[in-house]
Design a protein around this motif. Structure first.
Motif, PDB file in Angstrom:
ATOM      1  N   GLN A   1       4.129   7.871   0.540  1.00  0.00           N
ATOM      2  CA  GLN A   1       2.733   8.096   0.130  1.00  0.00           C
ATOM      3  C   GLN A   1       2.033   6.753  -0.065  1.00  0.00           C
ATOM      4  O   GLN A   1       2.679   5.729  -0.310  1.00  0.00           O
ATOM      5  CB  GLN A   1       2.694   8.854  -1.213  1.00  0.00           C
ATOM      6  N   LYS A   2       0.720   6.795   0.013  1.00  0.00           N
ATOM      7  CA  LYS A   2      -0.048   5.607  -0.329  1.00  0.00           C
ATOM      8  C   LYS A   2      -0.178   5.527  -1.846  1.00  0.00           C
ATOM      9  O   LYS A   2      -0.343   6.554  -2.521  1.00  0.00           O
ATOM     10  CB  LYS A   2      -1.456   5.677   0.275  1.00  0.00           C
ATOM     11  N   PHE A   3      -0.100   4.310  -2.382  1.00  0.00           N
ATOM     12  CA  PHE A   3      -0.450   4.143  -3.785  1.00  0.00           C
ATOM     13  C   PHE A   3      -1.882   4.614  -3.990  1.00  0.00           C
ATOM     14  O   PHE A   3      -2.764   4.309  -3.185  1.00  0.00           O
ATOM     15  CB  PHE A   3      -0.325   2.667  -4.209  1.00  0.00           C
TER      16      PHE A   3
ATOM     17  N   ARG B   1      -9.050   3.103  -8.598  1.00  0.00           N
ATOM     18  CA  ARG B   1      -9.408   3.730  -7.336  1.00  0.00           C
ATOM     19  C   ARG B   1      -8.244   4.608  -6.854  1.00  0.00           C
ATOM     20  O   ARG B   1      -7.106   4.136  -6.768  1.00  0.00           O
ATOM     21  CB  ARG B   1      -9.674   2.622  -6.324  1.00  0.00           C
ATOM     22  N   VAL B   2      -8.521   5.867  -6.567  1.00  0.00           N
ATOM     23  CA  VAL B   2      -7.479   6.761  -6.049  1.00  0.00           C
ATOM     24  C   VAL B   2      -8.021   7.558  -4.858  1.00  0.00           C
ATOM     25  O   VAL B   2      -9.217   7.531  -4.558  1.00  0.00           O
ATOM     26  CB  VAL B   2      -6.997   7.749  -7.134  1.00  0.00           C
ATOM     27  N   PHE B   3      -7.085   8.237  -4.197  1.00  0.00           N
ATOM     28  CA  PHE B   3      -7.457   9.117  -3.083  1.00  0.00           C
ATOM     29  C   PHE B   3      -7.235  10.547  -3.548  1.00  0.00           C
ATOM     30  O   PHE B   3      -6.091  11.001  -3.638  1.00  0.00           O
ATOM     31  CB  PHE B   3      -6.587   8.814  -1.859  1.00  0.00           C
TER      32      PHE B   3
ATOM     33  N   ALA C   1       0.184   2.240  -8.889  1.00  0.00           N
ATOM     34  CA  ALA C   1       1.024   1.039  -8.886  1.00  0.00           C
ATOM     35  C   ALA C   1       0.958   0.382 -10.254  1.00  0.00           C
ATOM     36  O   ALA C   1      -0.088   0.382 -10.896  1.00  0.00           O
ATOM     37  CB  ALA C   1       0.529   0.072  -7.812  1.00  0.00           C
ATOM     38  N   PRO C   2       2.070  -0.185 -10.705  1.00  0.00           N
ATOM     39  CA  PRO C   2       2.054  -0.790 -12.036  1.00  0.00           C
ATOM     40  C   PRO C   2       1.287  -2.107 -12.062  1.00  0.00           C
ATOM     41  O   PRO C   2       1.338  -2.872 -11.100  1.00  0.00           O
ATOM     42  CB  PRO C   2       3.536  -1.043 -12.327  1.00  0.00           C
TER      43      PRO C   2
ATOM     44  N   ASP D   1       0.817  -1.210   0.000  1.00  0.00           N
ATOM     45  CA  ASP D   1       0.000   0.000   0.000  1.00  0.00           C
ATOM     46  C   ASP D   1       0.850   1.259   0.000  1.00  0.00           C
ATOM     47  O   ASP D   1       0.429   2.285  -0.509  1.00  0.00           O
ATOM     48  CB  ASP D   1      -0.909   0.027   1.242  1.00  0.00           C
ATOM     49  N   ILE D   2       2.051   1.184   0.624  1.00  0.00           N
ATOM     50  CA  ILE D   2       2.863   2.386   0.821  1.00  0.00           C
ATOM     51  C   ILE D   2       4.069   2.350  -0.120  1.00  0.00           C
ATOM     52  O   ILE D   2       4.719   1.317  -0.283  1.00  0.00           O
ATOM     53  CB  ILE D   2       3.358   2.469   2.293  1.00  0.00           C
ATOM     54  N   ILE D   3       4.365   3.481  -0.734  1.00  0.00           N
ATOM     55  CA  ILE D   3       5.470   3.564  -1.683  1.00  0.00           C
ATOM     56  C   ILE D   3       6.800   3.630  -0.932  1.00  0.00           C
ATOM     57  O   ILE D   3       6.957   4.433  -0.007  1.00  0.00           O
ATOM     58  CB  ILE D   3       5.309   4.802  -2.576  1.00  0.00           C
ATOM     59  N   GLN D   4       7.747   2.768  -1.339  1.00  0.00           N
ATOM     60  CA  GLN D   4       9.081   2.757  -0.735  1.00  0.00           C
ATOM     61  C   GLN D   4      10.113   3.156  -1.766  1.00  0.00           C
ATOM     62  O   GLN D   4       9.855   3.121  -2.965  1.00  0.00           O
ATOM     63  CB  GLN D   4       9.402   1.344  -0.237  1.00  0.00           C
ATOM     64  N   GLU D   5      11.282   3.504  -1.278  1.00  0.00           N
ATOM     65  CA  GLU D   5      12.365   3.813  -2.198  1.00  0.00           C
ATOM     66  C   GLU D   5      12.642   2.589  -3.067  1.00  0.00           C
ATOM     67  O   GLU D   5      12.622   1.453  -2.592  1.00  0.00           O
ATOM     68  CB  GLU D   5      13.643   4.206  -1.444  1.00  0.00           C
ATOM     69  N   GLY D   6      12.890   2.843  -4.349  1.00  0.00           N
ATOM     70  CA  GLY D   6      13.168   1.762  -5.281  1.00  0.00           C
ATOM     71  C   GLY D   6      11.934   1.230  -5.980  1.00  0.00           C
ATOM     72  O   GLY D   6      12.037   0.474  -6.938  1.00  0.00           O
TER      73      GLY D   6
END
Lengths: 388, 405, 388, 405
Positions: free
Chosen positions: A51-53, B396-398, A70-71, A8-13
């Motif tokens: 950030q959240k995706f 779906r987005v925020f 997200a891809p 759910d959360i964007i990480q480095e890389g």
């Protein structure tokens, strides 16, 4: 983020698709020190990390926004508009279905091309399965190989730089053991040269499915011929056509409004003529253009035929006229006649002051052909004594 | 569990016939299956074989595996040329020129002649056969073949075959969904092993069954429905075990979905309390506990935007339904819905356009076109089934509260 | 009535299409002493004579009606569902447009087939033009010839019984003089054998257009090759696909109604359970079928899962329950629970008690292919000295 | 009048270029036409020629008629085989391998080399040309040909070309109507010489112009419109004379259509009265008389169901418009309307289904699909224009009052 997890959360890389608009999706690999530059401003990666995706974030200047997406194989394909050899989603989704590519499937693909189909099937085969993909064009091979590694697919995808038409499918790079493929996808200019080379790589204990993807009918004809010769069955050639539609609203222009408007125009013309008569035709009559044979295009024939007769500013007596027909108008200032549909004004689609119908419109340019899809199956080998 | 490569006792199978019709059967050891004019066979003769062989039923219902089913006998003859004057000019086509009556043919079949032998007989007894063009000869043979070849092919029933079954029986039960529309939904919704999906399946379980194929036993499908129980009738054909279904599928009706207070409360018992229960009471207790835990799981997914995708094929009004279930879907996850008619999706996209929680809502139409692949006579099928449906896809987005002011 | 006039009143000898339904249109030639028998009853021709075209008339018994429709090429084609070799309207209309068939056009057609295309173009060429049509199959030729005469087209159509691929187009029956055709339509199995035989019959002072109508791709490939060799230009192959749509109404099933219904079901179940408890479970509990693994299809899962618990007639106390939820119901008698969408009832599409959306549905079976259309032009002959 | 076979002074013509673009020009004797990079030519050099020749512009703008335009030079070479290894494997495609610069090519053109000669030079100077596959060779040549062949073909402007003109300029002016939809309308509406048609043409005169082609100067087109004058701008390209237009077209606005009392009255003058008028007054009198007589003619057609067909392509709301104009249409006559979107026609059919004055209201969708016909590479065009519209077709009838009770 790889293509195979659901964080759910964007990480480095992480690979993130910066969604500017449907036609403008930028894949970025998030690195603390980097930034994304768009026409909507600058988006530093370190503001993206954490950030959240799915979040929509503003640029530094705040003048624009992007969504952080997200891809998926489909979105990845969308973000590659300028690469060639893309298998688009309507085709690839159907091919996956028809080839029964599922967790555990072992799939041969040639050529790798842009890798769009490789991505699509890597989602489905799971770690229980495997993909053997071949690309003869070295620059494309290298690019695809890197992408497969970057996207975390290397465990399930073996990519080989090879001309399978000449050299066959056996002994792929980085893979030892039996291939035992149960599904084959050939996107090659001459699949009929590759088909006879498949047999030793295919599973024999189950049905094997094949799909050949060829743009030209002559290729299909040769492919079908070869598939027959090689013992494939249930040969079926199909085409997938797909269209994209968008929802819109279409203004309702009622006949009664048209009648009212014509009455209003007539009323105003007669009134105008009277005034003019009184003034002894002081104002010069402009020639009413003949609508047939008139060299310049007009947005609407009415403006040119009405305005010469009764332009509001032309005489002071216009004020009276203006009052007399004001009840028809929804615009009070600079009244230009009864205007039920807002001609000449900028009306937002769906403006609640007007009546609308929901309609759908096709995209302006449709992909009317991608390739012909030739499917066939190879039955399992006979291992049992013939019952007869 | 997922190995649909071999025919196992008790399974449902699809028996494809040369006429391109099919039968759906549950195979019980010891039984004999009657395929009508195609003959009969013993279930035991095909059990444990791999799927995909083509059998010919011979005399005494003996089976032999044959190689070229559905293919033309004369495929290697050069019929690919349309010679200019093969045009049936002199051919008068009435029933008198057919030398063998249907009754005579049936006699031959009972006499144990193979389909090929019968076709040969039909050919030689057809007085104007030689006048036919290569084209009509082939058409004629194909037609005869379909009538006389006592062949069949057992196939496993997956989502593709389930569609065939329902289109044949009552297409409205799957809302006329085509295989290409189903395939598009599965791809766009990013269905894969390990995912957690919210599904509205009012199409007899077709969507759920197809997802299970793609998920290979891993992940969770939460089925929301508007009755006390969802109708997933079609699943039974796909030979999934009750255990797998119980593991992968949780259900929730819309009332429980939107009003969690409606979920029946459950009180955990201590080990001592449990020991005091009768065994059937204990069984009931465990079932209720499972049901309660499932409800809690589902409620957590709903309230934490925990779903990896939303897939909808429902009879409910989409434009009012979808906005209310968007919150359950995770960020950047796909939202995919099906409708038989485009208008209902158009209405929904117009609603979503004003709702900034879904970007890029797009209606897609995907249609298959099948070709005839006879040598020298390549062309699309002259007729095909209308319909197949439309798919709406969005992400779906925020939304940022400042963005769409 | 012929195909070429516009009368309003039906006279003896007129061709009239008795329109029973879209799929059932019977062409009749009106004769005083005859009658039309349909499943809707008998329609004596002498009651048809003197009627206006377009009138709806009852059968003698009054139990059914037909419309009296004047023939047009399109309706004529519709009334021939069982003939082969029909060029359907979406194709024929486009071919007429592309071949620029207009009053004065001189058109070659081979073969005549069902005559459907002959009819379509005879409307357009007018008496100033002419149609030369050829049919090699004698029974079809005789039928078409009779039809052309019966339909008043003999003046503008010359039909010839001939194999044009072997014998060419020159000297058509019933026509002397130069053919000078400016448009050619070939619906033949091997147009490439006929194309080289055309030249002497074509106009040389203007552009000549040709269309070859072939179902198979291999035919197209040969045709294109031959057209190139014979000096045709602007070769273009197209396909026309056409679909028919019908308007329908789709019931709106709102989520709120669904919620209300689930509440109602639950309430009634709890209430029923309570009553039952009081009655010490006198009523036998029927097993609620497990919806998964249930062998029989049901129209809706709800009936089987609700009714065992609270069937209205089961207990006297039901009356109380019935009252308590009656406000939800639109049907007063035999209340079976809150039923917002009329499940189990026969609802007429568009019933004003329910909410509906307009939708369109495709026909159940579509004509997905008719033929490939290969167009080309032949430029005028060079008559001028080369400027170079 | 209708002879569009030869190029006449003052006519609008379409000049097709090898790039598949076109120019629309009015040809004035003595003028020189500049086709940009394709060169210039003198109008007099093509006047009175038949349409359809292809000209090549040589040195000094001299024209020569050439035979094989838009065709490939190497069409007789056997390129129909896709050899397995013609796959551009080793080809690196960057601009450095192109031996001739654009400037150099322009020089060659000015030097009077023909397009073919230039292409030959380009081929020989392209260092990796031989490595290309037959396929890409041909594509490359085709592309070059389009750039360098100084060729053009004058064509008459009919309805087909008018569609091309508007699709190129502003498709909304013809509501995105495709040629196949237009053709379908004309056939379904039974348009033919001598007919009398009621037409609503809000598509720049395309419909009216196409009907005039089919009617060959005989019959009447009554154009109903919602402004003071109809917009039939497109007609001017089609080179119809004012006389023919005046003879075949009458116009009526909706107010006059529905409220004949709004027609300005007209008083016939006696011969004596006329003689007393000044000549310009007399002219005005005759014009007013013509207008009045036209109005009477049109009103008679309206009130006597006198039209042989109704053809509609309008921006007005069809579902409310059509039921009100049905009475003007004669029995058994076709009613045909166009819409860019299907939804507006769906709404209209639902209205007509309840109105028994039109039987069999059906929505038709017709779509063209173009193919590439290069030898050995037959396939549909990869992209094509979306849209094209939908057609609603029904037949006007007089219902029996007992039938639909």
């Amino acid at each position: 983020m790889s293509f195979l997890d659901n964080r759910d959360i964007i990480q480095e890389g992480d690979l993130v698709l910066a969604w500017i608009s449907r036609g403008d999706v930028k894949p970025i690999t998030v690195r603390k020190e980097q930034q994304l530059n768009t026409r909507f401003g600058i988006f530093p990666h370190n503001l993206i990390i954490g950030q959240k995706f799915g979040n929509q974030i503003p640029s530094v200047s705040g003048k624009g926004f992007i969504h952080l997406v997200a891809p998926t194989p489909e979105l990845w394909t969308l973000s590659l508009p300028h690469r060639t050899q893309i298998v688009y989603t309507p085709d690839s989704s159907y091919i996956v279905q028809r080839l029964k590519i599922r967790p555990g499937s072992r799939v041969i693909e040639a050529g790798t091309g842009s890798g769009s189909f490789t991505h699509a099937i890597s989602r489905s085969v799971d770690k229980r399965g495997h993909i053997f993909t071949y690309e003869f064009h070295e620059p494309r091979f290298l690019e695809a190989k890197k992408e497969i590694e970057d996207h975390g697919l290397a465990d399930i995808v073996s990519i080989t730089h090879r001309d399978v038409c000449n050299e066959g499918f056996e002994n792929p790079m980085d893979y030892s053991g039996d291939m035992n493929a149960s599904a084959v996808f050939l996107d090659l200019p001459s699949p009929w040269t590759a088909i006879p080379r498949l047999k030793s790589c295919l599973a024999t204990d189950r049905v094997v499915s094949i799909c050949c993807f060829s743009p030209c009918m002559e290729q299909v004809i040769k492919t079908v011929e070869t598939l027959r010769k090689e013992g494939f069955q249930r040969i079926e050639m199909v085409e997938i056509s797909s269209k994209r539609w968008e929802g819109h609203r279409n203004m309702v222009r009622n006949l009664d409004d048209a009648l009212q408007r014509l009455k209003d125009v007539k009323e105003r013309r007669l009134y105008g003529l009277e005034i003019r008569k009184e003034k002894n035709d002081a104002a010069k009559k402009r020639k009413i253009e003949d609508s047939v044979g008139n060299a310049s295009h007009r947005d609407s024939a009415v403006e040119s035929s009405v305005s010469p007769v009764a332009t509001p500013s032309e005489t002071t007596s216009e004020a009276v006229l203006l009052e007399s027909v004001k009840h028809n108008s929804s615009q009070n200032s600079s009244y230009k006649g009864y205007n039920p549909w807002g001609r000449g004004l900028r009306i937002r689609e769906g403006d609640p002051n007007y009546e609308w119908r929901s309609v759908s419109r096709m995209e302006a340019e449709i992909k009317s052909h991608t390739s012909y899809l030739t499917f066939a199956i190879l039955p399992p080998k006979f291992e049992l004594p013939n019952n007869e | 569990e997922f190995d649909q490569t071999h025919i196992k006792p008790g399974q449902y199978v699809m028996i494809r016939l040369p006429s391109e019709n099919f039968r759906v059967l549950q195979l019980h050891p010891g039984q004999t299956v009657n395929l009508g004019k195609f003959g009969s066979f013993k279930v035991d003769d095909i059990l444990n074989h791999p799927y995909g062989y083509t059998y010919e039923i011979g005399a005494d219902n003996k089976l032999s595996i044959v190689n070229h089913n559905y293919e033309l006998d004369n495929q290697d003859e050069p019929v690919s040329e349309l010679a200019p004057h093969e045009n049936n000019r002199e051919l008068v086509d009435d029933s008198s020129v057919q030398g063998l009556s249907m009754a005579e043919i049936e006699e031959l079949k009972k006499g144990g002649l193979s389909g090929k032998q019968i076709i040969e007989k039909v050919k030689t007894s057809h007085s104007s056969f030689d006048k036919k063009t290569a084209f009509s000869k082939e058409k004629y043979l194909k037609r005869k073949q379909q009538k006389f070849l006592n062949q069949f092919t057992p196939e496993p029933i997956g989502s593709a075959e389930l569609i065939d079954i329902y289109l044949d029986k009552d297409a409205s039960r799957i809302q006329n969904m085509s295989e290409e529309s189903l395939a598009l939904m599965l791809s766009l919704a990013n269905v894969r092993p390990g995912g957690t999906y919210l599904v509205v399946d009012d199409i007899s379980g077709l969507l759920v069954g197809a997802m299970m194929e793609r998920m290979g036993g891993e992940g969770l499908i939460v089925v929301a429905h508007d009755n006390e129980h969802p109708n997933l009738d079609g699943l039974r054909y796909m030979n999934y075990s009750q255990g797998l279904i119980a593991k992968m599928i949780k259900t929730v009706n819309w009332l429980e979905f939107f009003e969690p207070s409606e979920i029946e409360p459950f009180e955990e018992k201590t080990t001592e309390e449990l020991q005091q229960l009768k065994s059937n009471q204990r069984g009931q207790y465990y079932r209720r506990r499972t049901r309660y835990n499932d409800s809690v799981t589902v409620q957590n997914l709903i309230s934490n935007s925990g779903f990896d995708g939303l897939l909808v094929a429902t009879g409910l009004h989409l434009a009012s339904l979808i906005p209310r279930i968007i919150p359950a879907v995770g960020g950047s996850r796909p939202i995919v819905m099906f409708s038989e008619t485009k208008e209902l999706l158009t209405e929904t996209t117009l609603v979503l356009h004003k709702d900034f929680r879904v970007i890029s809502p797009t209606i897609l139409e995907t249609r298959l076109r099948k070709y005839q692949t006879l040598p020298g006579r390549m062309h699309p099928h002259m007729t095909s089934r209308g319909g197949g449906g439309y798919v709406l896809w969005g992400i779906r987005v925020f939304p940022d509260e400042n963005a769409n002011a």
